[in-house]
Design a protein around this motif. Sequence first.
Motif, PDB file in Angstrom:
ATOM      1  N   HIS A 151       0.830  -1.207   0.000  1.00 28.23           N
ATOM      2  CA  HIS A 151       0.000   0.000   0.000  1.00 28.23           C
ATOM      3  C   HIS A 151       0.866   1.260   0.000  1.00 28.23           C
ATOM      4  O   HIS A 151       0.594   2.217  -0.733  1.00 28.23           O
ATOM      5  CB  HIS A 151      -0.922  -0.016   1.220  1.00 28.23           C
ATOM      6  N   VAL A 152       1.896   1.252   0.828  1.00 28.76           N
ATOM      7  CA  VAL A 152       2.786   2.415   0.907  1.00 28.76           C
ATOM      8  C   VAL A 152       3.562   2.583  -0.394  1.00 28.76           C
ATOM      9  O   VAL A 152       3.664   3.689  -0.938  1.00 28.76           O
ATOM     10  CB  VAL A 152       3.750   2.275   2.101  1.00 28.76           C
ATOM     11  N   ALA A 153       4.130   1.499  -0.899  1.00 32.15           N
ATOM     12  CA  ALA A 153       4.913   1.580  -2.139  1.00 32.15           C
ATOM     13  C   ALA A 153       4.049   2.058  -3.298  1.00 32.15           C
ATOM     14  O   ALA A 153       4.486   2.875  -4.124  1.00 32.15           O
ATOM     15  CB  ALA A 153       5.524   0.221  -2.464  1.00 32.15           C
ATOM     16  N   PHE A 154       2.826   1.546  -3.377  1.00 28.49           N
ATOM     17  CA  PHE A 154       1.930   1.949  -4.464  1.00 28.49           C
ATOM     18  C   PHE A 154       1.654   3.444  -4.408  1.00 28.49           C
ATOM     19  O   PHE A 154       1.708   4.137  -5.428  1.00 28.49           O
ATOM     20  CB  PHE A 154       0.614   1.177  -4.378  1.00 28.49           C
ATOM     21  N   HIS A 155       1.348   3.963  -3.233  1.00 30.54           N
ATOM     22  CA  HIS A 155       1.010   5.378  -3.102  1.00 30.54           C
ATOM     23  C   HIS A 155       2.234   6.280  -3.256  1.00 30.54           C
ATOM     24  O   HIS A 155       2.103   7.420  -3.715  1.00 30.54           O
ATOM     25  CB  HIS A 155       0.307   5.632  -1.772  1.00 30.54           C
ATOM     26  N   ALA A 156       3.403   5.783  -2.905  1.00 32.82           N
ATOM     27  CA  ALA A 156       4.621   6.574  -3.088  1.00 32.82           C
ATOM     28  C   ALA A 156       5.037   6.616  -4.556  1.00 32.82           C
ATOM     29  O   ALA A 156       5.519   7.646  -5.042  1.00 32.82           O
ATOM     30  CB  ALA A 156       5.754   5.991  -2.242  1.00 32.82           C
ATOM     31  N   ARG A 157       4.857   5.509  -5.251  1.00 36.79           N
ATOM     32  CA  ARG A 157       5.292   5.416  -6.650  1.00 36.79           C
ATOM     33  C   ARG A 157       4.259   5.997  -7.618  1.00 36.79           C
ATOM     34  O   ARG A 157       4.613   6.480  -8.690  1.00 36.79           O
ATOM     35  CB  ARG A 157       5.565   3.943  -6.992  1.00 36.79           C
ATOM     36  N   ASN A 158       2.973   5.964  -7.258  1.00 32.42           N
ATOM     37  CA  ASN A 158       1.906   6.421  -8.159  1.00 32.42           C
ATOM     38  C   ASN A 158       1.023   7.457  -7.463  1.00 32.42           C
ATOM     39  O   ASN A 158      -0.195   7.259  -7.331  1.00 32.42           O
ATOM     40  CB  ASN A 158       1.051   5.221  -8.590  1.00 32.42           C
ATOM     41  N   PRO A 159       1.599   8.565  -7.015  1.00 34.32           N
ATOM     42  CA  PRO A 159       0.852   9.494  -6.165  1.00 34.32           C
ATOM     43  C   PRO A 159      -0.345  10.148  -6.843  1.00 34.32           C
ATOM     44  O   PRO A 159      -1.400  10.312  -6.220  1.00 34.32           O
ATOM     45  CB  PRO A 159       1.893  10.528  -5.754  1.00 34.32           C
ATOM     46  N   ARG A 160      -0.223  10.526  -8.107  1.00 31.93           N
ATOM     47  CA  ARG A 160      -1.331  11.233  -8.753  1.00 31.93           C
ATOM     48  C   ARG A 160      -2.506  10.301  -9.023  1.00 31.93           C
ATOM     49  O   ARG A 160      -3.663  10.627  -8.728  1.00 31.93           O
ATOM     50  CB  ARG A 160      -0.856  11.910 -10.039  1.00 31.93           C
ATOM     51  N   ALA A 161      -2.230   9.146  -9.584  1.00 34.70           N
ATOM     52  CA  ALA A 161      -3.311   8.194  -9.845  1.00 34.70           C
ATOM     53  C   ALA A 161      -3.952   7.748  -8.538  1.00 34.70           C
ATOM     54  O   ALA A 161      -5.178   7.593  -8.452  1.00 34.70           O
ATOM     55  CB  ALA A 161      -2.773   6.986 -10.606  1.00 34.70           C
ATOM     56  N   GLN A 218       0.315  12.115  -0.616  1.00 35.17           N
ATOM     57  CA  GLN A 218       0.236  13.567  -0.467  1.00 35.17           C
ATOM     58  C   GLN A 218       1.599  14.210  -0.211  1.00 35.17           C
ATOM     59  O   GLN A 218       1.848  15.329  -0.649  1.00 35.17           O
ATOM     60  CB  GLN A 218      -0.709  13.928   0.687  1.00 35.17           C
ATOM     61  N   TRP A 219       2.469  13.498   0.504  1.00 33.34           N
ATOM     62  CA  TRP A 219       3.687  14.178   0.954  1.00 33.34           C
ATOM     63  C   TRP A 219       5.007  13.528   0.543  1.00 33.34           C
ATOM     64  O   TRP A 219       6.068  14.158   0.642  1.00 33.34           O
ATOM     65  CB  TRP A 219       3.673  14.332   2.471  1.00 33.34           C
ATOM     66  N   PHE A 220       4.984  12.269   0.082  1.00 37.25           N
ATOM     67  CA  PHE A 220       6.249  11.607  -0.239  1.00 37.25           C
ATOM     68  C   PHE A 220       6.932  12.255  -1.439  1.00 37.25           C
ATOM     69  O   PHE A 220       6.291  12.575  -2.433  1.00 37.25           O
ATOM     70  CB  PHE A 220       6.028  10.121  -0.534  1.00 37.25           C
ATOM     71  N   ARG A 221       8.248  12.439  -1.327  1.00 36.32           N
ATOM     72  CA  ARG A 221       9.072  12.927  -2.431  1.00 36.32           C
ATOM     73  C   ARG A 221      10.278  12.011  -2.584  1.00 36.32           C
ATOM     74  O   ARG A 221      10.946  11.701  -1.586  1.00 36.32           O
ATOM     75  CB  ARG A 221       9.547  14.359  -2.179  1.00 36.32           C
ATOM     76  N   PRO A 222      10.603  11.567  -3.810  1.00 36.14           N
ATOM     77  CA  PRO A 222      11.742  10.659  -4.015  1.00 36.14           C
ATOM     78  C   PRO A 222      13.056  11.233  -3.515  1.00 36.14           C
ATOM     79  O   PRO A 222      13.989  10.475  -3.206  1.00 36.14           O
ATOM     80  CB  PRO A 222      11.764  10.476  -5.541  1.00 36.14           C
ATOM     81  N   THR A 223      13.159  12.557  -3.437  1.00 36.65           N
ATOM     82  CA  THR A 223      14.400  13.195  -2.986  1.00 36.65           C
ATOM     83  C   THR A 223      14.408  13.441  -1.481  1.00 36.65           C
ATOM     84  O   THR A 223      15.310  14.098  -0.968  1.00 36.65           O
ATOM     85  CB  THR A 223      14.581  14.549  -3.703  1.00 36.65           C
TER      86      THR A 223
END
Length: 251
Positions: A114-124, A187-192
């Motif tokens: 669930h976390v990985a999905f929302h971090a990798r595909n935030p807009r969808a 909403q808040w995760f950023r890869p950087t």
Amino acid sequence: MATTNQTGGSQRTKGGRMKATSTRRAQSARTELGLLRTACWLFSERGFHGTGIRDISEAAGVAVSAMYYYASSKDELLEAVSRRVMDALTTASAQTVADVDDPAERLAALMAVHVAFHARNPRAAKVADHEFQALTGAARRDIQRMRDAYEEVWADTLRAGVEAGVFKDRGSVARLAMLQMATGVAQWFRPTGELGIAELCERFADMGLALMGANRDGRPLEARDLRVPEPDTLLERVELAIEPRRKPSGL
């Protein structure tokens, strides 16, 4: 494409029609994917009600008249985005817990997906999590059934853990709290940022286990005590084709 035969006539190149058909299908698939990515971007930026069908067509570089070949309305685009998100999330979760019987390991795996999905595909994810409520009728009911079925996998895992004495009984509020907490990643995760997706998944798994009072022989359980999905495998499973990785060229 035609070629001249020995008698001066012409014949269709072998496979020519099939190749042409395949080319048209590939182009159609690319156009549909582009429209869905554009719709994801705009719905996530402006909301469903703040986005018009013409906004999507212009941003995608597709004439409005041509758009109706793929979707008769922006409602159909929203339904398609929501359905693909739920299909991908459900499939990734099912693959990850398919051979996992231990409730604590299942919970850690579900949280990681669930976390990985929302971090990798935030807009969808944001569109499917929030804007889907703009749907009406059968479309709304279908998407809600998909969401309910996905949440039931979590509910079954928590019940099994309580029955096995691995979890404390926190009631349904525990499931809702964990899902809401993990959904907020979009909403808040950023890869950087400070944590990568793999580290983020482990932290959230630890929090989910702690919330449920997960223990083994009276000793608190953490993600490092369990078999958890490999980061590369997890990221491959949650990759969503319709997630826009860049701003639409028409904006």
